[in-house]
Write an enzyme that holds these catalytic residues in place. Structure first.
Site, PDB file in Angstrom:
ATOM      1  N   ASN A  78      -3.645  -1.152   1.196  1.00 52.80           N
ATOM      2  CA  ASN A  78      -3.009  -1.205  -0.126  1.00 52.80           C
ATOM      3  C   ASN A  78      -2.878   0.231  -0.620  1.00 52.80           C
ATOM      4  OD1 ASN A  78      -2.254  -1.543  -2.766  1.00 52.80           O
ATOM      5  ND2 ASN A  78      -4.143  -2.575  -3.418  1.00 52.80           N
ATOM      6  N   TRP A  79      -1.651   0.744  -0.573  1.00 53.73           N
ATOM      7  CA  TRP A  79      -1.445   2.151  -0.928  1.00 53.73           C
ATOM      8  C   TRP A  79      -1.500   2.370  -2.438  1.00 53.73           C
ATOM      9  CZ3 TRP A  79       3.130   4.196   2.603  1.00 53.73           C
ATOM     10  CH2 TRP A  79       2.768   4.005   3.946  1.00 53.73           C
ATOM     11  N   LYS A  80      -1.446   1.294  -3.203  1.00 57.00           N
ATOM     12  CA  LYS A  80      -1.403   1.373  -4.676  1.00 57.00           C
ATOM     13  C   LYS A  80      -0.232   2.288  -5.083  1.00 57.00           C
ATOM     14  CE  LYS A  80      -6.224   0.177  -4.678  1.00 57.00           C
ATOM     15  NZ  LYS A  80      -7.497   0.157  -5.353  1.00 57.00           N
TER      16      LYS A  80
ATOM     17  N   HIS B 178      -4.378  -8.750  -7.668  1.00 59.45           N
ATOM     18  CA  HIS B 178      -5.317  -7.628  -7.505  1.00 59.45           C
ATOM     19  C   HIS B 178      -6.005  -7.362  -8.841  1.00 59.45           C
ATOM     20  CE1 HIS B 178      -6.892  -3.616  -6.814  1.00 59.45           C
ATOM     21  NE2 HIS B 178      -6.791  -3.881  -5.521  1.00 59.45           N
TER      22      HIS B 178
ATOM     23  N   GLY C 245     -12.578   1.861  -5.276  1.00 55.32           N
ATOM     24  CA  GLY C 245     -12.308   3.267  -5.570  1.00 55.32           C
ATOM     25  C   GLY C 245     -13.518   4.036  -6.060  1.00 55.32           C
TER      26      GLY C 245
ATOM     27  N   SER D  21     -13.910   0.188  -1.183  1.00 52.70           N
ATOM     28  CA  SER D  21     -14.491   1.356  -0.508  1.00 52.70           C
ATOM     29  C   SER D  21     -14.782   1.129   0.973  1.00 52.70           C
ATOM     30  CB  SER D  21     -15.752   1.833  -1.254  1.00 52.70           C
ATOM     31  OG  SER D  21     -15.417   2.217  -2.571  1.00 52.70           O
TER      32      SER D  21
ATOM     33  N   GLY E 245      -8.063   0.404   0.369  1.00 55.11           N
ATOM     34  CA  GLY E 245      -7.294   1.217  -0.565  1.00 55.11           C
ATOM     35  C   GLY E 245      -7.211   2.653  -0.066  1.00 55.11           C
ATOM     36  N   GLY E 246      -8.008   3.527  -0.654  1.00 55.95           N
ATOM     37  CA  GLY E 246      -7.957   4.967  -0.371  1.00 55.95           C
ATOM     38  C   GLY E 246      -7.904   5.321   1.111  1.00 55.95           C
TER      39      GLY E 246
HETATM   40  P1  13P Z   1     -10.599   1.278  -2.215  1.00 56.27           P
HETATM   41  O1  13P Z   1     -10.662   1.007  -0.739  1.00 56.27           O
HETATM   42  O2  13P Z   1      -9.921   2.576  -2.546  1.00 56.27           O
HETATM   43  O3  13P Z   1     -11.937   1.110  -2.864  1.00 56.27           O
HETATM   44  O4  13P Z   1      -9.635   0.154  -2.856  1.00 56.27           O
HETATM   45  C1  13P Z   1      -9.861  -1.173  -2.550  1.00 56.27           C
HETATM   46  C2  13P Z   1      -8.720  -1.977  -3.049  1.00 56.27           C
HETATM   47  O5  13P Z   1      -8.562  -2.153  -4.238  1.00 56.27           O
HETATM   48  C3  13P Z   1      -7.775  -2.518  -2.061  1.00 56.27           C
HETATM   49  O6  13P Z   1      -6.923  -3.436  -2.649  1.00 56.27           O
END
Ligand code: 13P
Length: 256
Positions: A9-11, A96, A174, A214, A235-236
């Site tokens: 998920n690149w957000k 989400h 995050g 994370s 995410g990250g």
């Molecule tokens: P992180 O991996 O950056 O904590 O984000 C998780 C997330 O929200 C994936 O949708």
């Protein structure tokens, strides 16, 4: 055996250009490796079309991070499932915690979106997860069961068995604070048991449950080895080639 699904998920990060570089790096790393797990990247809307082009004939699929549940109409700023289908997207993240927290998305909306995604043949990845306060008040399980019950209202078993549910504790997103493999497994197991209660043990056996929050190259293997965890929503770390490819390889090795 359930197939592991690793989704990035690149957000709201990157550009079409930087996203293309990432995808080219993933696809060339994966090459013609014979993967047993599913790989999905979820770039921002503006980069979806390019992502679909770049992943054609590769083992990487493309997902959107959100969608409206209507097909079309006066919904300024929204993107419909038909529009996602038109660009060739095949997955969609629904509910989400950032959508719920910053944009007021409710379980009722999540429910409509799941129905709409299935109607249009999009694979929904439905997110649930508790806040730190809820965890500290010992309300994790009851809160998540409530989210699921409302999200799955009137959704038939033959659709629920195809669902991907992402358990993402809000306090782990995050923050670098991953849930321990044991904490994540406990909740994922309880999600599976609750699906068995709402539907049947067979449906619960088929539904795939990811962990998100994370996930990194150095903790992926431990989390993905848990019996009720069938993948990760990342995410990250999904924006870093070396991290994401290591997470994919951890899933792949465990799938063998
Ligand atoms: P992180 O991996 O950056 O904590 O984000 C998780 C997330 O929200 C994936 O949708």
């Amino acid at each position: 055996m359930r197939k592991q699904v690793i989704a990035g998920n690149w957000k709201m990060n990157g550009t079409i250009a930087s996203g293309s570089i990432l995808i080219e790096a993933f696809t060339s790393f994966l090459g013609d490796k014979d993967l047993d797990c599913e790989i999905v990247v979820c770039p921002p809307f503006t980069a979806l079309e390019r992502a679909v082009c770049l992943t054609k004939n590769t083992q990487v699929s493309v997902g959107a991070q959100n969608m409206d549940y209507h097909d079309a109409g006066a919904f300024t700023g929204e993107v419909s499932p038909l529009m996602l289908m038109e660009v060739g997207v095949s997955y969609v993240i629904i509910g989400h915690s950032e959508r719920r927290e910053y944009y007021g998305e409710t379980d009722a909306m999540v429910n409509e979106k799941i129905k709409s995604a299935f109607f249009h043949n999009l694979q929904p990845i439905v997110c649930v997860g508790e806040s730190l306060e809820q965890r500290e008040a010992n309300e994790t399980i009851s809160f998540i069961h409530g989210q699921l019950k409302r999200a799955l209202q009137d959704i038939p078993a033959d659709q629920v068995e195809k669902l991907i549910i992402a358990y993402e504790p809000i306090w782990a997103i995050g923050t670098g604070k991953t849930a321990t493999a044991d904490q994540a497994e406990k909740v994922c197991k309880s999600i599976r048991e609750y699906i068995a209660e709402l539907y049947t043990p067979n449906v619960a056996d088929l539904v795939r449950i990811q962990y998100g929050g994370s996930v990194k190259a150095n903790n992926a293997r431990e989390i993905l080895s848990e019996p009720n965890i069938d993948g990760a929503l990342v995410g990250g770390a999904s924006l870093i080639v070396d991290e994401f490819t290591k997470i994919i390889m951890a899933a792949q090795e465990l799938s063998n």
